[in-house]
Design a protein around this motif. Structure first.
Motif, PDB file in Angstrom:
ATOM      1  N   PRO A 138      14.597 -11.260 -17.406  1.00  0.00           N
ATOM      2  CA  PRO A 138      14.115 -11.771 -16.120  1.00  0.00           C
ATOM      3  C   PRO A 138      12.783 -11.114 -15.748  1.00  0.00           C
ATOM      4  N   GLU A 139      11.889 -11.912 -15.181  1.00  0.00           N
ATOM      5  CA  GLU A 139      10.532 -11.438 -14.897  1.00  0.00           C
ATOM      6  C   GLU A 139      10.516 -10.243 -13.956  1.00  0.00           C
ATOM      7  N   ARG A 140      11.341 -10.258 -12.917  1.00  0.00           N
ATOM      8  CA  ARG A 140      11.317  -9.146 -11.967  1.00  0.00           C
ATOM      9  C   ARG A 140      11.753  -7.842 -12.626  1.00  0.00           C
ATOM     10  N   TYR A 185      21.531  -7.097 -12.762  1.00  0.00           N
ATOM     11  CA  TYR A 185      20.164  -7.511 -12.433  1.00  0.00           C
ATOM     12  C   TYR A 185      19.852  -7.211 -10.973  1.00  0.00           C
ATOM     13  N   ASP A 199      15.374 -21.305 -15.932  1.00  0.00           N
ATOM     14  CA  ASP A 199      15.346 -20.417 -14.777  1.00  0.00           C
ATOM     15  C   ASP A 199      16.758 -20.249 -14.239  1.00  0.00           C
ATOM     16  N   GLU A 215      14.542 -17.251 -10.265  1.00  0.00           N
ATOM     17  CA  GLU A 215      13.944 -16.292 -11.200  1.00  0.00           C
ATOM     18  C   GLU A 215      13.633 -16.980 -12.523  1.00  0.00           C
ATOM     19  N   TYR A 271      16.210 -17.085  -4.085  1.00  0.00           N
ATOM     20  CA  TYR A 271      15.003 -17.450  -4.824  1.00  0.00           C
ATOM     21  C   TYR A 271      15.376 -17.834  -6.249  1.00  0.00           C
TER      22      TYR A 271
END
Length: 307
Positions: free
Chosen positions: A252-254, A112, A276, A175, A173
């Motif tokens: 994952p959103e990114r 990732y 998350d 995710e 951060y």
């Protein structure tokens, strides 16, 4: 049995070379003693040891001065060179400068993290340290400790829920997840219902190869099941499978929103709760105070937070 060279080195006290340099410079036992902050008797004792070591008088009294012998003149430049080398090359630590650094930055990343951040980290390192090389090493939560030692990793980036005792970490951060699918092939529009989601064949990004996750337990609470037909450790593989196929994946959103794809896939809010996960940067505690490591950690944090 020790060699002759070993026996000679055992008899050499580097302080004697300092004594020699003071005597050679000041040509006086008392002045040399004052300048080196020792007693005159200690200086005289050191001179006696020097004479024994070099098998030469070295300094002979003439009037009020101690004049160097021919052998003393011969070895003086060598002694000066040795002391300068020890001072500048051995005892003086050069501060780290990214602009001058020509070594390798070794960075461990999960699949990732490598997919999302390798390009921007590369660009920033090359900007700040133009002579550096970068080595990206694939790691996961089960092998990052071993690979950090084997590959001499400077930092590790990824989701590591359990931190090894010998590592320190910096939170970067949190995710979240989204559903990703070819909406045209599936005929999807608007919000994704729980029943619709469960009825679509599923693809998994699975770090350990498992074909089941907590999502299955959440669906079971609603009396639903899903059919996972494929799993891969590699997000790019899963993404390529989604195009023009009746498949959906939770990713994952990114990753889902990363640029550079022409597959026209669509993201949906998952109709089932998906936990998350935190992304952190890790480093071995032994490297915490290294100037290069401090610089690289700050660089990585700035890059990722700004992404």
């Amino acid at each position: 049995m020790p060699s002759a060279e070993d026996l000679q080195w055992r008899n050499i006290d580097l302080n004697l070379l300092v004594t020699f340099s003071y005597l050679y410079r000041y040509r006086s036992v008392s002045t040399a003693a004052d300048k080196s902050f020792v007693s005159q008797s200690a200086m005289s004792h050191s001179l006696a040891r020097l004479r024994q070591l070099f098998d030469d008088p070295l300094f002979v009294r003439k009037g009020h001065k101690m004049e160097p012998t021919e052998h003393a003149h011969h070895i003086a430049p060598i002694v000066t060179q040795l002391l300068d080398s020890i001072t500048h090359n051995l005892l003086t630590k050069e501060h780290f400068s990214p602009q001058k650094y020509s070594g390798v930055c070794r960075i461990g990343l999960t699949d990732y993290a490598e997919f999302i951040f390798a390009p921007v980290i590369y660009d920033q390192i090359r900007q700040q340290a133009p002579s550096a090389q970068i080595s990206f090493i694939n790691v996961n939560r089960s092998n990052y400790v071993t690979l950090t030692e084997q590959e001499k990793l400077d930092v590790v980036i990824g989701s590591m829920p359990i931190l090894d005792d010998e590592f320190e970490s910096q939170f970067l951060y949190t995710e979240k997840h989204v559903c990703l699918a070819d909406s045209h092939t599936l005929g999807l529009a608007g919000e994704l219902s729980l029943e619709t989601f469960a009825g679509i064949e599923q693809a998994l990004v699975s770090p350990d190869g498992s074909l089941a996750t907590q999502v299955d337990k959440k669906l079971a609470e609603h009396g639903l099941t899903r059919r996972v037909t494929v799993a891969s450790r590699n997000f790019l593989t899963v993404r390529s499978l989604l195009k023009q196929r009746r498949l959906i994946a939770i990713v994952p959103e990114r990753m889902a929103k990363a640029e550079g794809f022409d597959d026209s896939l669509t993201t949906f809010i998952p109709p089932v709760p998906v936990a998350d996960f935190d992304i952190a940067m890790l480093w071995h505690s032994s490297r915490a105070g290294e100037e290069k490591n401090i610089w690289l950690r700050a660089l990585v944090q700035d890059v990722i937070v700004a992404s």
